[in-house]
Design a protein around this motif. Sequence first.
Motif, PDB file in Angstrom:
ATOM      1  N   MET A 192       0.864  -1.184   0.000  1.00 31.25           N
ATOM      2  CA  MET A 192       0.000   0.000   0.000  1.00 31.25           C
ATOM      3  C   MET A 192       0.892   1.222   0.000  1.00 31.25           C
ATOM      4  N   HIS A 193       0.742   2.038  -1.023  1.00 28.69           N
ATOM      5  CA  HIS A 193       1.565   3.242  -1.152  1.00 28.69           C
ATOM      6  C   HIS A 193       0.700   4.478  -1.027  1.00 28.69           C
ATOM      7  N   PHE A 194       1.049   5.330  -0.099  1.00 27.80           N
ATOM      8  CA  PHE A 194       0.226   6.527   0.127  1.00 27.80           C
ATOM      9  C   PHE A 194       0.778   7.748  -0.598  1.00 27.80           C
ATOM     10  N   ARG A 234      -8.428   6.258  -2.806  1.00 27.06           N
ATOM     11  CA  ARG A 234      -8.582   7.700  -2.633  1.00 27.06           C
ATOM     12  C   ARG A 234      -7.226   8.367  -2.382  1.00 27.06           C
ATOM     13  N   GLU A 235      -6.511   7.885  -1.379  1.00 31.49           N
ATOM     14  CA  GLU A 235      -5.223   8.507  -1.033  1.00 31.49           C
ATOM     15  C   GLU A 235      -4.102   7.485  -1.032  1.00 31.49           C
ATOM     16  N   SER A 236      -4.291   6.427  -1.747  1.00 33.72           N
ATOM     17  CA  SER A 236      -3.236   5.419  -1.791  1.00 33.72           C
ATOM     18  C   SER A 236      -3.327   4.631  -3.087  1.00 33.72           C
ATOM     19  N   GLU A 274       6.093   7.621  -7.669  1.00 30.33           N
ATOM     20  CA  GLU A 274       7.162   8.454  -7.138  1.00 30.33           C
ATOM     21  C   GLU A 274       6.736   9.253  -5.903  1.00 30.33           C
ATOM     22  N   GLY A 275       7.589   9.219  -4.898  1.00 32.16           N
ATOM     23  CA  GLY A 275       7.339  10.010  -3.691  1.00 32.16           C
ATOM     24  C   GLY A 275       6.336   9.390  -2.733  1.00 32.16           C
ATOM     25  N   SER A 276       5.877   8.178  -3.024  1.00 28.37           N
ATOM     26  CA  SER A 276       4.854   7.577  -2.162  1.00 28.37           C
ATOM     27  C   SER A 276       5.470   6.990  -0.902  1.00 28.37           C
ATOM     28  N   GLU A 277       4.624   6.832   0.101  1.00 27.26           N
ATOM     29  CA  GLU A 277       5.080   6.229   1.343  1.00 27.26           C
ATOM     30  C   GLU A 277       4.412   4.867   1.505  1.00 27.26           C
ATOM     31  N   MET A 278       5.248   3.822   1.633  1.00 28.71           N
ATOM     32  CA  MET A 278       4.713   2.470   1.744  1.00 28.71           C
ATOM     33  C   MET A 278       4.296   2.211   3.189  1.00 28.71           C
ATOM     34  N   LYS A 279       3.051   1.777   3.371  1.00 29.80           N
ATOM     35  CA  LYS A 279       2.580   1.608   4.757  1.00 29.80           C
ATOM     36  C   LYS A 279       2.161   0.191   5.118  1.00 29.80           C
TER      37      LYS A 279
END
Lengths: 436, 94
Positions: A192-194, A234-236, A274-279
């Motif tokens: 999951m990438h946010f 939506r955001e991920s 690019e620039g995503s945060e993996m959660k």
Amino acid sequence: MSNTTRFDAIVVGAGPSGNAAAYTMARAGLNVLQIERGEYAGSKNVQGAILYADALEQMIPDFREEAPLERHIVEQRIWMMDDKGHTGMHHRSDDYNEERPNRYTIIRAQFDKWFNRQVRDAGATVLYETTVTDLLRDAQGRVIGVQTDREGDGYYADVVVLAEGVNALVGQRSGLRPELRAEDVALAVKEMHFLPQETIESRFNITGGEGVVIEAMGTITEGMVGTAFLYTNRESISIGIGCLVSDLSRVGKCSPYQLLDRFKAHPSIRSLLEGSEMKEYAAHLIPEGGYRAIPELAGDGWIAVGDAGHFVNAVHREGSNLAMTTGRLAAETIIDLHRQGQRCTRQALGAYRKRLENSFVMKDMKKYKDVPRMLEKQGSTIMDLYPRLMNGAAQTWFRVDGRDKKAKENAIVKAAWHARGLGLLGDAVKLARAWR
Amino acid sequence: MSDTIENRLFQNRYIVDTGQPHIRVTPHETPSEALQSMVHVCPAGCYSKNEHGQVEIVADGCMECGTCRVVCQDTGEIEWSYPRGGFGVLFKFG
Ligand SMILES: Cc1cc2nc3c(=O)[nH]c(=O)nc-3n(C[C@H](O)[C@H](O)[C@H](O)COP(=O)(O)OP(=O)(O)OC[C@H]3O[C@@H](n4cnc5c(N)ncnc54)[C@H](O)[C@@H]3O)c2cc1C
Ligand code: SF4
């Protein structure tokens, strides 16, 4: 609740199939116990995830008002990938911006929790953090309840609905079904990438609640039978890849997360993330053996639904809708028997099979019954060679380099002939047959 | 974009049932090819080879996918069950 309470039905599992079964029976007034091993429904579950509205709508027509939905799908991209790029098909239409959209992205842990709350509101009793360890039987071998890892004598019911998912340990260890074959299951890993909502919307050319899905195959699976996906929430962004377990273990050198890393680093994908945060990082099996891998579905006092019944249409990436539909049809079968005062014998539960045959579920499963075998044999040609050929052909066609168009056509045909020769014809015939 | 398995698993939530591993590898001299393949195939990197060439498991990062159970079903080298209710991996998103 005392253990001596006898239920009309016990449902093992709170995924889409178990929730559909428990909800339908509870709404009809049956006394239902549902048992889930996770801390909450969804805590053990993994999906892409596309929700197909129709299957849910049959049970909860106004689900859109409350269910945690991410985006409705307006665009589908199907990509054949080689190492440097992709060739494929895109389909998008404003028609999908409709009052009752047909497909949504969801986040399973949240969705399952919501669906399970509807089950409780409908009157079912739900036990969490409880693993069913065995089936209880009477002297004739009929299933009469379940044993759990909680202290006590277990729980009793007229029928046990096995909605325990792909691993189906209860069914297997009770001898109701064989163990899964490595050829019939895929292992998928997912992250999951946010990203901020605006970033997702500008990158994918969408607004409001619109969403895009990408399904990909090709050299990304290194010749193994498998596919990859990227879905917008939506955001991920949900991104994942899966391959047949038999292929993974035969190759024996490829870690699924390395495949995922390579997919994420692919030039066609990289900039989208690019620039995503993996959660979160997750893994799960998918039953992909098709019609021929469907086990026995019912017996004296038990019935199997969803992934535990091997109900996945791998060609169309459908599983949760088959899970919900089989769960509902099993429940309707049980409700009928309950109302007629009949016992849930193997013979009486045979009505479930008939309901399945009359629905899209078995019709679709049968339609693609030969696909898994074809992939077992032709896997690397279809997963590796053809995507390369297609991308090569596209480049030859689109580059303007002084070569005349006839020469380009010849070059494309020659490349295919060189790679596959008469096999081309055979492949076409096999594919057409399996698809029929 | 590439990441180590440790960094990945660090994002996940687990409730470990200390002292009660839900997967065990039975003692062996030489592991089967199936068991050896798990060193790579396990999505959580739970399996590793020790200096004697035997395969070991630390199941703390296990995501309960069941792959090792399917791969090693014929060799009998793995005992696999779900963690006790409430233990194990806990997906926030899934
Ligand atoms: C990566 C991935 C992507 C997918 N993408 C899609 C998609 O986009 N669209 C789609 O429609 N389908 C998709 N699928 C398939 C879909 O997720 C499944 O078909 C669906 O979840 C099956 O539902 P189920 O209720 O039968 O099983 P599950 O969802 O697996 O639920 C089984 C439940 O039973 C519980 N359980 C198991 N054993 C026990 C026990 N002994 N005691 C108590 N509880 C137990 C589990 O904790 C779980 O909650 C995907 C699957 C994967 C892995
Ligand atoms: S169940 Fe899956 S994650 Fe757990 S050890 Fe086996 S292969 Fe690894």
